[in-house]
Design a protein around this motif. Structure first.
Motif, mmCIF file in Angstrom:
data_model
loop_
_atom_site.group_PDB
_atom_site.id
_atom_site.type_symbol
_atom_site.label_atom_id
_atom_site.label_comp_id
_atom_site.label_asym_id
_atom_site.label_seq_id
_atom_site.Cartn_x
_atom_site.Cartn_y
_atom_site.Cartn_z
ATOM 1 N N TYR A 19 3.221 22.400 15.338
ATOM 2 C CA TYR A 19 3.121 21.334 14.377
ATOM 3 C C TYR A 19 3.896 21.635 13.374
ATOM 4 O O TYR A 19 5.279 22.911 13.351
ATOM 5 C CB TYR A 19 1.945 21.989 13.925
ATOM 6 N N VAL A 23 -0.481 23.607 7.638
ATOM 7 C CA VAL A 23 -1.505 23.888 7.681
ATOM 8 C C VAL A 23 -2.449 24.935 7.056
ATOM 9 O O VAL A 23 -1.766 25.641 7.430
ATOM 10 C CB VAL A 23 -1.517 24.111 9.673
ATOM 11 N N ALA A 27 -6.377 20.740 5.487
ATOM 12 C CA ALA A 27 -5.183 19.901 6.836
ATOM 13 C C ALA A 27 -6.679 19.839 8.216
ATOM 14 O O ALA A 27 -5.878 18.859 9.020
ATOM 15 C CB ALA A 27 -3.895 20.656 6.748
ATOM 16 N N LYS A 30 -9.120 17.565 7.779
ATOM 17 C CA LYS A 30 -8.690 16.389 7.398
ATOM 18 C C LYS A 30 -8.695 15.874 8.910
ATOM 19 O O LYS A 30 -8.574 14.243 8.990
ATOM 20 C CB LYS A 30 -7.544 16.111 6.220
ATOM 21 N N TYR A 31 -7.571 16.305 9.803
ATOM 22 C CA TYR A 31 -7.745 16.647 10.634
ATOM 23 C C TYR A 31 -8.710 16.182 12.051
ATOM 24 O O TYR A 31 -8.821 14.734 12.754
ATOM 25 C CB TYR A 31 -6.955 17.700 12.258
ATOM 26 N N ILE A 35 -9.188 11.930 13.126
ATOM 27 C CA ILE A 35 -9.149 11.928 14.466
ATOM 28 C C ILE A 35 -10.114 11.137 15.180
ATOM 29 O O ILE A 35 -10.387 9.903 15.365
ATOM 30 C CB ILE A 35 -8.894 12.746 15.785
ATOM 31 N N LEU A 76 -10.798 22.068 17.768
ATOM 32 C CA LEU A 76 -9.182 22.313 16.895
ATOM 33 C C LEU A 76 -9.243 24.025 16.860
ATOM 34 O O LEU A 76 -9.765 24.781 16.434
ATOM 35 C CB LEU A 76 -8.863 22.341 15.948
ATOM 36 N N THR A 87 -5.807 21.190 20.595
ATOM 37 C CA THR A 87 -7.740 20.607 20.580
ATOM 38 C C THR A 87 -8.256 20.059 21.853
ATOM 39 O O THR A 87 -7.796 19.775 22.443
ATOM 40 C CB THR A 87 -7.316 19.158 19.546
ATOM 41 N N THR A 104 -2.409 12.848 16.951
ATOM 42 C CA THR A 104 -2.473 13.908 16.594
ATOM 43 C C THR A 104 -0.840 14.145 16.910
ATOM 44 O O THR A 104 -0.461 15.717 15.495
ATOM 45 C CB THR A 104 -3.230 14.924 17.984
ATOM 46 N N TYR A 107 -0.037 13.685 13.293
ATOM 47 C CA TYR A 107 -0.388 14.276 11.906
ATOM 48 C C TYR A 107 0.174 15.912 11.837
ATOM 49 O O TYR A 107 0.915 15.798 10.077
ATOM 50 C CB TYR A 107 -2.699 13.846 12.634
ATOM 51 N N PHE A 108 0.462 16.461 12.864
ATOM 52 C CA PHE A 108 1.132 17.793 12.673
ATOM 53 C C PHE A 108 2.293 17.792 13.209
ATOM 54 O O PHE A 108 2.910 18.626 12.803
ATOM 55 C CB PHE A 108 0.491 18.759 14.136
#
Length: 118
Positions: A19, A23, A27, A30-31, A35, A76, A87, A104, A107-108
């Motif tokens: 990533y 993080v 974070a 929220k991930y 997702i 995760l 994940t 994914t 996001y990262f």
């Protein structure tokens, strides 16, 4: 792998990558929420996030997290020093693998991700 329970619908997916975003606990939460929503998977609880800080090897420091789904769950794992994540989605409802990987990666801020359905 032989399907021992063909009468039970389940889909599993592992996604890994490096990533580029910051993080932290927020974070991670929220991930997991994001997702699930992106894939149309219903949650029935809030994310559970652990950061064992100092309990293990320094290289393994980071986060272990889980969000329960009506149809199973999403885990995760984050290695902070290595800036690496993994994940695992395990559901009893079908979902779009490409959409999960794209969400994914985006996001990262990962340049690339590897994935393996199983």
């Amino acid at each position: 792998m032989r399907d021992l329970a063909p009468d039970i619908v389940r889909q599993r997916l592992l996604i890994e990558g490096y990533y580029s975003i910051d993080v932290d606990r927020s974070a991670v939460e929220k991930y997991l929420v994001g997702i699930a929503a992106h894939l149309g998977l219903r949650t029935y609880g809030t994310p559970i996030v652990h950061a064992p800080g100092g309990a293990g090897k320094d290289d393994n420091e980071g986060f272990d997290a889980f969000i329960p789904l009506i149809d199973s769950g999403i885990s995760l794992y984050v290695w902070s020093r290595k800036r690496f994540f993994a994940t695992v989605l395990f559901t009893c409802k079908s979902f779009d693998v490409a959409a999960a990987c794209q969400f994914t990666r985006s996001y990262f801020g990962a340049q690339e991700v590897e994935h393996c359905p199983f």
